[in-house]
Design a protein around this motif. Structure first.
Motif, PDB file in Angstrom:
ATOM      1  N   ASP A   1       0.860  -1.326   0.104  1.00 52.82           N
ATOM      2  CA  ASP A   1      -0.042   0.105  -0.206  1.00 52.82           C
ATOM      3  C   ASP A   1       0.789   1.261   0.000  1.00 52.82           C
ATOM      4  N   VAL A   2       0.631   2.088  -0.964  1.00 51.05           N
ATOM      5  CA  VAL A   2       1.502   3.350  -1.126  1.00 51.05           C
ATOM      6  C   VAL A   2       0.373   4.663  -1.098  1.00 51.05           C
ATOM      7  N   THR A   3       0.942   5.606  -0.640  1.00 52.42           N
ATOM      8  CA  THR A   3       0.302   7.030  -0.611  1.00 52.42           C
ATOM      9  C   THR A   3       0.578   7.722  -2.046  1.00 52.42           C
ATOM     10  N   PRO A   4      -0.647   7.921  -2.735  1.00 49.48           N
ATOM     11  CA  PRO A   4      -0.346   8.664  -3.978  1.00 49.48           C
ATOM     12  C   PRO A   4       0.455  10.048  -3.790  1.00 49.48           C
ATOM     13  N   ASP A   5       1.343  10.312  -4.759  1.00 50.62           N
ATOM     14  CA  ASP A   5       1.939  11.628  -4.606  1.00 50.62           C
ATOM     15  C   ASP A   5       1.743  12.508  -6.118  1.00 50.62           C
ATOM     16  N   ARG A   6       0.780  12.194  -7.041  1.00 51.74           N
ATOM     17  CA  ARG A   6       0.481  12.892  -8.164  1.00 51.74           C
ATOM     18  C   ARG A   6      -1.168  12.612  -8.373  1.00 51.74           C
ATOM     19  N   ALA A   7      -1.601  13.374  -9.379  1.00 50.06           N
ATOM     20  CA  ALA A   7      -2.849  13.040  -9.778  1.00 50.06           C
ATOM     21  C   ALA A   7      -3.055  13.668 -11.222  1.00 50.06           C
ATOM     22  N   THR A   8      -4.007  13.195 -11.752  1.00 45.48           N
ATOM     23  CA  THR A   8      -4.498  13.627 -13.138  1.00 45.48           C
ATOM     24  C   THR A   8      -5.942  14.126 -13.105  1.00 45.48           C
ATOM     25  N   LEU A   9      -6.312  15.307 -13.489  1.00 45.47           N
ATOM     26  CA  LEU A   9      -7.650  15.690 -13.858  1.00 45.47           C
ATOM     27  C   LEU A   9      -7.784  15.900 -15.391  1.00 45.47           C
ATOM     28  N   THR A  10      -9.086  15.525 -15.820  1.00 49.99           N
ATOM     29  CA  THR A  10      -9.650  15.555 -17.122  1.00 49.99           C
ATOM     30  C   THR A  10     -10.969  16.440 -17.274  1.00 49.99           C
ATOM     31  N   ALA A  11     -10.831  17.591 -17.914  1.00 50.02           N
ATOM     32  CA  ALA A  11     -12.229  18.240 -17.883  1.00 50.02           C
ATOM     33  C   ALA A  11     -12.378  18.560 -19.535  1.00 50.02           C
ATOM     34  N   THR A  12     -13.703  18.948 -19.868  1.00 47.13           N
ATOM     35  CA  THR A  12     -14.045  18.838 -21.155  1.00 47.13           C
ATOM     36  C   THR A  12     -14.844  20.121 -21.306  1.00 47.13           C
ATOM     37  N   LEU A  13     -14.521  21.021 -22.240  1.00 47.97           N
ATOM     38  CA  LEU A  13     -15.100  22.124 -22.923  1.00 47.97           C
ATOM     39  C   LEU A  13     -15.949  21.926 -24.000  1.00 47.97           C
ATOM     40  N   TRP A  14     -17.173  22.404 -24.038  1.00 45.36           N
ATOM     41  CA  TRP A  14     -17.709  22.292 -25.567  1.00 45.36           C
ATOM     42  C   TRP A  14     -18.769  23.315 -25.803  1.00 45.36           C
ATOM     43  N   GLU A  15     -19.073  23.657 -26.877  1.00 45.42           N
ATOM     44  CA  GLU A  15     -19.797  24.636 -27.445  1.00 45.42           C
ATOM     45  C   GLU A  15     -20.839  24.196 -28.633  1.00 45.42           C
ATOM     46  N   LYS A  16     -22.217  24.392 -28.613  1.00 46.52           N
ATOM     47  CA  LYS A  16     -22.924  23.762 -29.483  1.00 46.52           C
ATOM     48  C   LYS A  16     -23.520  24.904 -30.390  1.00 46.52           C
ATOM     49  N   THR A  17     -23.853  24.350 -31.552  1.00 44.27           N
ATOM     50  CA  THR A  17     -24.555  25.241 -32.543  1.00 44.27           C
ATOM     51  C   THR A  17     -25.970  25.226 -32.266  1.00 44.27           C
ATOM     52  N   PRO A  18     -26.885  26.510 -32.663  1.00 43.46           N
ATOM     53  CA  PRO A  18     -28.105  26.273 -32.576  1.00 43.46           C
ATOM     54  C   PRO A  18     -28.854  24.873 -33.557  1.00 43.46           C
TER      55      PRO A  18
END
Length: 254
Positions: free
Chosen positions: A42-59
């Motif tokens: 068992d180890v304690t994490p020392d880094r992380a990754t976040l993934t986010a998404t932006l989007w725009e939609k047409t009418p």
């Protein structure tokens, strides 16, 4: 026609026959001891990754609408402006730009309405285009995560895939798990041999039952009454390893 003597024919036949190799005496079965062992680190994490998404939609428009191209270009411009603002906000959290990766822009088609009973698009069915861009953040200082999440929400990201915790030096953790599995196998073999009044000899074979596997974990988020009191608990990551070791046993009991 010359007739060869029978003795000569027999001699020639013997000389041309393949030589039969004498089979070596089969080595008698030797006593051996096969042990299977498992270990978990068992180890304690020392880094992380976040993934986010932006989007725009047409009418929503019909597929043959001539203004669809202009609407797509406008959506893309809005998306680029939001992406630029988000990157500036993340810069203010102390993140370096080389830890931020803005992915390629993609376009998705979304159909609205229902198809006719024949399976063809009817005149009422409309479509719109979604212009999307993912943002991946590599965090090496976990204390920055709350500020990064606040910046993402302030930028109104359309999707946040969560936080994946990891360890920078995976190899050393995997080696430690494998070493502990081998040590456990050795301890078990010595205990079994001693109990049976003998002792182990040389190692005959070593086999991994499963290679050390490292699985990044998702964050457990505990939010209080407001976002400023939210805590992000990475917990621990388990790395498992398993081996099978075969030892020869001493011929004579002690």
């Amino acid at each position: 026609m010359r007739v060869l003597p029978l003795a000569l024919v027999a001699a020639l036949g013997l000389s041309t026959a393949p030589l039969a190799l004498a089979a070596p005496d089969k080595e008698p079965d030797r006593a051996h001891l096969e042990v299977q062992a498992h270990a978990s680190v068992d180890v304690t994490p020392d880094r992380a990754t976040l993934t986010a998404t932006l989007w725009e939609k047409t009418p929503p428009r019909t597929a043959d609408d001539n203004e669809q191209g202009d609407a797509l270009q406008q959506a893309r411009q809005r998306l680029e402006q939001r992406t630029s603002q988000l990157l500036k906000s993340l810069d203010q959290t102390g993140l370096k730009r080389d830890r931020l990766q803005a992915g390629s822009v993609s376009v998705q088609t979304e159909w609205l309405g229902k198809r006719s009973s024949s399976g063809e698009d009817n005149d009422e069915r409309r479509m719109r285009l979604s212009v999307e861009r993912p943002i991946t953040i590599d965090v090496q200082d976990l204390s920055r995560i709350p500020g990064i999440v606040d910046a993402l929400f302030a930028a109104h990201v359309d999707r946040l895939d969560g936080i994946r915790y990891d360890v920078a030096d995976r190899n050393s953790v995997e080696d430690r798990a494998l070493q502990q599995a081998l040590e456990r196998a050795h301890e078990k073999a010595q205990l079994m041999a001693k109990t049976l009044g003998t002792h182990t000899g040389r190692v005959l074979s070593i086999q991994e039952t499963n290679s050390p596997m490292f699985k990044p974990m998702m964050a457990r988020v505990a939010a209080e009454s407001d976002s400023s009191n939210a805590s992000y608990n990475p917990g621990t990551i388990s790395v498992d390893a398993g081996v099978i070791v075969d030892w020869a046993l001493a011929n004579n009991p002690r």
